[in-house]
Motif scaffolding. Structure first.
Motif, PDB file in Angstrom:
ATOM      1  N   UNK A  57      12.443  12.485  12.704  1.00  0.00           N
ATOM      2  CA  UNK A  57      11.380  12.083  13.651  1.00  0.00           C
ATOM      3  C   UNK A  57      10.501  10.959  13.122  1.00  0.00           C
ATOM      4  N   UNK A  58      11.102  10.034  12.364  1.00  0.00           N
ATOM      5  CA  UNK A  58      10.322   8.929  11.819  1.00  0.00           C
ATOM      6  C   UNK A  58      10.746   7.570  12.367  1.00  0.00           C
ATOM      7  N   UNK A  59      11.837   7.508  13.119  1.00  0.00           N
ATOM      8  CA  UNK A  59      12.305   6.223  13.634  1.00  0.00           C
ATOM      9  C   UNK A  59      11.379   5.722  14.735  1.00  0.00           C
ATOM     10  N   UNK A  60      11.150   4.414  14.715  1.00  0.00           N
ATOM     11  CA  UNK A  60      10.403   3.752  15.768  1.00  0.00           C
ATOM     12  C   UNK A  60      11.364   3.200  16.809  1.00  0.00           C
ATOM     13  N   UNK A  61      10.857   2.365  17.687  1.00  0.00           N
ATOM     14  CA  UNK A  61      11.655   1.826  18.787  1.00  0.00           C
ATOM     15  C   UNK A  61      12.839   1.011  18.280  1.00  0.00           C
ATOM     16  N   UNK A  62      12.599   0.126  17.333  1.00  0.00           N
ATOM     17  CA  UNK A  62      13.668  -0.757  16.852  1.00  0.00           C
ATOM     18  C   UNK A  62      14.805   0.039  16.224  1.00  0.00           C
ATOM     19  N   UNK A  63      14.462   0.966  15.329  1.00  0.00           N
ATOM     20  CA  UNK A  63      15.499   1.754  14.673  1.00  0.00           C
ATOM     21  C   UNK A  63      16.180   2.710  15.649  1.00  0.00           C
ATOM     22  N   UNK A  64      15.429   3.243  16.601  1.00  0.00           N
ATOM     23  CA  UNK A  64      16.044   4.122  17.598  1.00  0.00           C
ATOM     24  C   UNK A  64      17.018   3.341  18.468  1.00  0.00           C
ATOM     25  N   UNK A  65      16.667   2.115  18.786  1.00  0.00           N
ATOM     26  CA  UNK A  65      17.554   1.276  19.590  1.00  0.00           C
ATOM     27  C   UNK A  65      18.860   1.039  18.839  1.00  0.00           C
ATOM     28  N   UNK A  66      18.755   0.723  17.552  1.00  0.00           N
ATOM     29  CA  UNK A  66      19.959   0.519  16.748  1.00  0.00           C
ATOM     30  C   UNK A  66      20.754   1.816  16.624  1.00  0.00           C
ATOM     31  N   UNK A  67      20.083   2.941  16.444  1.00  0.00           N
ATOM     32  CA  UNK A  67      20.766   4.228  16.320  1.00  0.00           C
ATOM     33  C   UNK A  67      21.489   4.590  17.617  1.00  0.00           C
ATOM     34  N   UNK A  68      20.873   4.305  18.741  1.00  0.00           N
ATOM     35  CA  UNK A  68      21.512   4.587  20.034  1.00  0.00           C
ATOM     36  C   UNK A  68      22.739   3.712  20.225  1.00  0.00           C
ATOM     37  N   UNK A  69      22.633   2.461  19.856  1.00  0.00           N
ATOM     38  CA  UNK A  69      23.791   1.567  19.989  1.00  0.00           C
ATOM     39  C   UNK A  69      24.901   1.988  19.028  1.00  0.00           C
ATOM     40  N   UNK A  70      24.523   2.441  17.844  1.00  0.00           N
ATOM     41  CA  UNK A  70      25.508   2.926  16.877  1.00  0.00           C
ATOM     42  C   UNK A  70      26.208   4.191  17.395  1.00  0.00           C
ATOM     43  N   UNK A  71      25.484   5.003  18.170  1.00  0.00           N
ATOM     44  CA  UNK A  71      26.049   6.232  18.739  1.00  0.00           C
ATOM     45  C   UNK A  71      26.896   5.946  19.973  1.00  0.00           C
ATOM     46  N   UNK A  72      26.946   4.685  20.416  1.00  0.00           N
ATOM     47  CA  UNK A  72      27.809   4.326  21.535  1.00  0.00           C
ATOM     48  C   UNK A  72      27.105   4.156  22.867  1.00  0.00           C
ATOM     49  N   UNK A  73      25.806   4.232  22.893  1.00  0.00           N
ATOM     50  CA  UNK A  73      25.042   4.054  24.125  1.00  0.00           C
ATOM     51  C   UNK A  73      24.682   2.584  24.292  1.00  0.00           C
ATOM     52  N   UNK A  74      24.959   2.015  25.438  1.00  0.00           N
ATOM     53  CA  UNK A  74      24.616   0.626  25.729  1.00  0.00           C
ATOM     54  C   UNK A  74      23.270   0.617  26.457  1.00  0.00           C
ATOM     55  N   UNK A  75      22.202   0.603  25.687  1.00  0.00           N
ATOM     56  CA  UNK A  75      20.857   0.642  26.244  1.00  0.00           C
ATOM     57  C   UNK A  75      20.061  -0.560  25.754  1.00  0.00           C
ATOM     58  N   UNK A  76      19.084  -0.927  26.541  1.00  0.00           N
ATOM     59  CA  UNK A  76      18.171  -1.995  26.143  1.00  0.00           C
ATOM     60  C   UNK A  76      16.999  -1.410  25.386  1.00  0.00           C
ATOM     61  N   UNK A  77      16.286  -2.256  24.671  1.00  0.00           N
ATOM     62  CA  UNK A  77      15.124  -1.768  23.908  1.00  0.00           C
ATOM     63  C   UNK A  77      14.060  -1.195  24.818  1.00  0.00           C
ATOM     64  N   UNK A  78      13.983  -1.708  26.047  1.00  0.00           N
ATOM     65  CA  UNK A  78      12.973  -1.196  26.976  1.00  0.00           C
ATOM     66  C   UNK A  78      13.281   0.226  27.440  1.00  0.00           C
ATOM     67  N   UNK A  79      14.538   0.660  27.320  1.00  0.00           N
ATOM     68  CA  UNK A  79      14.896   2.017  27.714  1.00  0.00           C
ATOM     69  C   UNK A  79      14.669   3.018  26.601  1.00  0.00           C
ATOM     70  N   UNK A  80      14.500   2.535  25.378  1.00  0.00           N
ATOM     71  CA  UNK A  80      14.270   3.431  24.252  1.00  0.00           C
ATOM     72  C   UNK A  80      12.804   3.805  24.251  1.00  0.00           C
TER      73      UNK A  80
END
Length: 88
Positions: A65-88
């Motif tokens: 529970x320490x990731x911010x928006x930028x790292x969460x966006x990268x983690x979501x993309x790494x997990x296979x989700x095609x999302x924009x930063x505004x959706x994170x």
């Protein structure tokens, strides 16, 4: 607005709430529009957003529970989700 009407409909009634609210930022809602929204199927975007919220919570908890928006966006993309930063 629909959630607000749902919370207060027992006390005031749908027609009275819609009449008092009148024109709002998100448009004009009538009692007829409120009833139509209750039977309308959910949009594809709202269904996808619901899935994203669950996945975001899971990934955020996996990362202590320490990731911010930028790292969460990268983690979501790494997990296979095609999302924009505004959706994170």
């Amino acid at each position: 607005m629909i959630a607000f009407i749902d919370m207060h409909r027992e006390k005031f009634g749908v027609e009275a709430i819609c009449r008092i609210l009148g024109a709002t930022e998100c448009g004009f809602i009538t009692s007829r529009g409120y009833r139509a929204s209750k039977i309308r199927p959910r949009s594809a975007r709202s269904l996808r957003d619901e899935m994203l919220v669950e996945e975001l919570r899971r990934i955020h908890q996996e990362n202590y529970s320490v990731y911010g928006v930028r790292k969460m966006w990268h983690a979501m993309r790494h997990a296979g989700w095609d999302v924009g930063r505004d959706q994170v």
